[in-house]
Enzyme design. Structure first.
Site, PDB file in Angstrom:
ATOM      1  N   TYR A  30      -4.817 -55.872  28.520  1.00 54.22           N
ATOM      2  CA  TYR A  30      -4.177 -55.532  27.239  1.00 54.22           C
ATOM      3  C   TYR A  30      -4.939 -54.443  26.513  1.00 54.22           C
ATOM      4  O   TYR A  30      -6.040 -54.075  26.901  1.00 54.22           O
ATOM      5  CB  TYR A  30      -4.056 -56.782  26.357  1.00 54.22           C
ATOM      6  CG  TYR A  30      -5.351 -57.226  25.694  1.00 54.22           C
ATOM      7  CD1 TYR A  30      -6.368 -57.834  26.427  1.00 54.22           C
ATOM      8  CD2 TYR A  30      -5.567 -57.025  24.329  1.00 54.22           C
ATOM      9  CE1 TYR A  30      -7.549 -58.230  25.811  1.00 54.22           C
ATOM     10  CE2 TYR A  30      -6.742 -57.425  23.714  1.00 54.22           C
ATOM     11  CZ  TYR A  30      -7.731 -58.025  24.450  1.00 54.22           C
ATOM     12  OH  TYR A  30      -8.905 -58.411  23.843  1.00 54.22           O
ATOM     13  N   ARG A  97       3.542 -69.936  41.994  1.00 53.61           N
ATOM     14  CA  ARG A  97       2.096 -70.031  41.748  1.00 53.61           C
ATOM     15  C   ARG A  97       1.295 -70.027  43.052  1.00 53.61           C
ATOM     16  O   ARG A  97       1.439 -70.913  43.888  1.00 53.61           O
ATOM     17  CB  ARG A  97       1.776 -71.301  40.958  1.00 53.61           C
ATOM     18  CG  ARG A  97       0.297 -71.373  40.571  1.00 53.61           C
ATOM     19  CD  ARG A  97      -0.033 -72.610  39.748  1.00 53.61           C
ATOM     20  NE  ARG A  97      -1.453 -72.609  39.382  1.00 53.61           N
ATOM     21  CZ  ARG A  97      -2.437 -73.009  40.183  1.00 53.61           C
ATOM     22  NH1 ARG A  97      -2.156 -73.447  41.393  1.00 53.61           N
ATOM     23  NH2 ARG A  97      -3.691 -72.964  39.783  1.00 53.61           N
ATOM     24  N   LYS A 144     -10.533 -55.148  30.027  1.00 61.42           N
ATOM     25  CA  LYS A 144      -9.875 -55.739  28.852  1.00 61.42           C
ATOM     26  C   LYS A 144      -8.790 -56.692  29.335  1.00 61.42           C
ATOM     27  O   LYS A 144      -7.594 -56.396  29.327  1.00 61.42           O
ATOM     28  CB  LYS A 144      -9.321 -54.648  27.925  1.00 61.42           C
ATOM     29  CG  LYS A 144      -9.183 -55.133  26.483  1.00 61.42           C
ATOM     30  CD  LYS A 144      -9.125 -53.986  25.512  1.00 61.42           C
ATOM     31  CE  LYS A 144      -8.760 -54.418  24.101  1.00 61.42           C
ATOM     32  NZ  LYS A 144      -9.688 -55.345  23.454  1.00 61.42           N
ATOM     33  N   GLU A 176     -22.545 -58.055  23.239  1.00 62.76           N
ATOM     34  CA  GLU A 176     -21.586 -57.589  22.228  1.00 62.76           C
ATOM     35  C   GLU A 176     -21.170 -58.760  21.368  1.00 62.76           C
ATOM     36  O   GLU A 176     -21.857 -59.790  21.351  1.00 62.76           O
ATOM     37  CB  GLU A 176     -20.391 -56.924  22.922  1.00 62.76           C
ATOM     38  CG  GLU A 176     -19.682 -57.833  23.905  1.00 62.76           C
ATOM     39  CD  GLU A 176     -18.445 -57.205  24.561  1.00 62.76           C
ATOM     40  OE1 GLU A 176     -17.911 -56.222  24.044  1.00 62.76           O
ATOM     41  OE2 GLU A 176     -18.006 -57.740  25.593  1.00 62.76           O
ATOM     42  N   LEU A 200     -17.379 -54.705  26.741  1.00 61.58           N
ATOM     43  CA  LEU A 200     -16.158 -53.892  26.729  1.00 61.58           C
ATOM     44  C   LEU A 200     -16.509 -52.504  26.192  1.00 61.58           C
ATOM     45  O   LEU A 200     -17.177 -52.402  25.159  1.00 61.58           O
ATOM     46  CB  LEU A 200     -15.099 -54.537  25.828  1.00 61.58           C
ATOM     47  CG  LEU A 200     -13.764 -53.800  25.908  1.00 61.58           C
ATOM     48  CD1 LEU A 200     -12.988 -54.264  27.132  1.00 61.58           C
ATOM     49  CD2 LEU A 200     -12.955 -53.975  24.652  1.00 61.58           C
TER      50      LEU A 200
HETATM   51  N1  PDD Z   1     -11.008 -56.528  20.619  1.00 64.41           N
HETATM   52  N2  PDD Z   1     -15.629 -56.163  22.717  1.00 64.41           N
HETATM   53  C1  PDD Z   1     -14.670 -57.085  22.861  1.00 64.41           C
HETATM   54  C2  PDD Z   1     -14.953 -58.299  23.680  1.00 64.41           C
HETATM   55  C3  PDD Z   1     -13.421 -56.895  22.232  1.00 64.41           C
HETATM   56  O1  PDD Z   1     -12.450 -57.807  22.399  1.00 64.41           O
HETATM   57  C4  PDD Z   1     -13.196 -55.744  21.434  1.00 64.41           C
HETATM   58  C5  PDD Z   1     -11.889 -55.464  20.745  1.00 64.41           C
HETATM   59  C6  PDD Z   1     -14.247 -54.808  21.305  1.00 64.41           C
HETATM   60  C7  PDD Z   1     -14.087 -53.538  20.502  1.00 64.41           C
HETATM   61  O2  PDD Z   1     -13.244 -52.618  21.154  1.00 64.41           O
HETATM   62  P1  PDD Z   1     -12.377 -51.546  20.335  1.00 64.41           P
HETATM   63  O3  PDD Z   1     -13.340 -50.788  19.481  1.00 64.41           O
HETATM   64  O4  PDD Z   1     -11.776 -50.711  21.389  1.00 64.41           O
HETATM   65  O5  PDD Z   1     -11.385 -52.311  19.516  1.00 64.41           O
HETATM   66  C8  PDD Z   1     -15.440 -55.043  21.972  1.00 64.41           C
HETATM   67  C9  PDD Z   1      -9.684 -56.340  20.107  1.00 64.41           C
HETATM   68  C10 PDD Z   1      -9.613 -55.671  18.770  1.00 64.41           C
HETATM   69  C11 PDD Z   1      -8.933 -57.657  20.176  1.00 64.41           C
HETATM   70  O6  PDD Z   1      -9.069 -58.326  21.196  1.00 64.41           O
HETATM   71  O7  PDD Z   1      -8.212 -58.006  19.231  1.00 64.41           O
END
Ligand code: PDD
Length: 291
Positions: A30, A97, A144, A176, A200
């Site tokens: 996503y 499945r 992601k 993170e 990420l």
């Molecule tokens: N999440 N690390 C993780 C695990 C994340 O899920 C996200 C963002 C980030 C920051 O990435 P970016 O700057 O590209 O938004 C880092 C999104 C916002 C979410 O899952 O809603």
């Protein structure tokens, strides 16, 4: 209005079969793309990251970058809010499945837009509480993936302690946040871990790094030990929806030293301002310069 497999419809009408592998296995990827006054922010970069996630899980990208750009702009145009968060996901599709990949199945594509909820002013002014939690996710945190159970558990661990985010530590090193990247400031130097398989590669992370470089703010991209996290002058979290948000307490202890302890720091304030200015320039640029 949402988008599902080529059609536009109200969200109540969007239905997927229960055998969708996104539902059964969390087998999909996503993106979350903020859009300000009709301008999707860093769209090209989000689409490049989408492609790397799809490549990593071996799902063929159903659309070209141009088609994705059109769809993202269209969903923004079809929804009423000034600033929006566009969510898109691609799963491997619908099949009986079986863990192994099915053959000849079309990926499921879903997109929705919501009003963009950025942190309330009180969070900006006072900073937010965070707690440290052991990072027990898998070794491909650079993808992601919609398989977010570990991230949900890690976020809930923070919420259970009255905090808004968990700061994750793996083998004594900072990785993170549960849904954000983490930066610290020590002696005026902005420090953040490198983009490896343990984090990420955040789009906001890249913007912050670029802005630091462009404005000659001292910056180090390197591994960060737990002790440095606990001794930081400032801690921030970054994400597309939270932008640059100061963390004012970590595990209940004030972040920072002396008079500034427990208060958002000056480097965070500077970076937040640079980020807002940058957003404004991007919004003035013609659409095709952005994506
Ligand atoms: N999440 N690390 C993780 C695990 C994340 O899920 C996200 C963002 C980030 C920051 O990435 P970016 O700057 O590209 O938004 C880092 C999104 C916002 C979410 O899952 O809603």
């Amino acid at each position: 209005m949402v988008y599902l497999n080529g059609e536009w419809m109200p969200i109540e009408q969007a239905k997927i079969p229960v055998l969708d592998r996104g539902f059964i296995f969390g087998d999909g990827v996503y993106e979350v793309i903020p859009s300000y006054s009709g301008h999707p922010f860093r769209l090209r970069e989000h689409l490049v990251r989408l492609q790397s996630s799809l490549d990593a899980v071996r799902i063929a990208n159903p659309y070209s970058p141009d088609r994705w750009s059109e769809l993202v702009r269209e969903i923004v145009a079809r929804n009423p809010w000034e600033d929006q968060g566009v969510y898109l996901q691609v799963t491997r599709g619908v099949a009986p499945r079986d863990h192994a990949f099915p053959k000849g199945v079309k990926p499921t594509v879903f997109m929705m837009a919501n009003p963009l909820v950025t942190p309330p002013q009180s969070h900006r002014d006072l900073g937010v509480a965070a707690v440290t939690v052991a990072d027990n996710r898998w070794l491909r945190c650079d993808i992601k993936s919609v398989s977010l159970l570990a991230n949900c558990l890690l976020r809930q661990a923070a919420v259970d302690q009255g905090a808004v985010e968990s700061v994750l530590l793996r083998d004594g090193l900072l990785t993170e946040g549960s849904a954000s990247n983490i930066f610290l400031v020590k002696g005026g130097v902005i420090i953040t871990p490198p983009k490896t398989n343990f984090i990420l590669p955040g789009i906001t992370y890249d913007v912050v790094v670029e802005l630091a470089r462009a404005n000659r703010l001292p910056l180090e991209i390197r591994q960060v030990a737990e002790a440095e996290v606990r001794d930081a002058d400032e801690l921030w979290l970054t994400s597309s929806t939270k932008e640059v948000l100061p963390i004012s307490t970590l595990d209940g202890k004030p972040v920072g030293h002396g008079e500034r302890a427990g208060k958002p720091g000056p480097v965070a304030a500077r970076m937040y301002q640079l980020y807002q200015d940058y957003k404004r320039t991007v919004m003035r640029a013609p659409a095709d310069a952005q994506a």
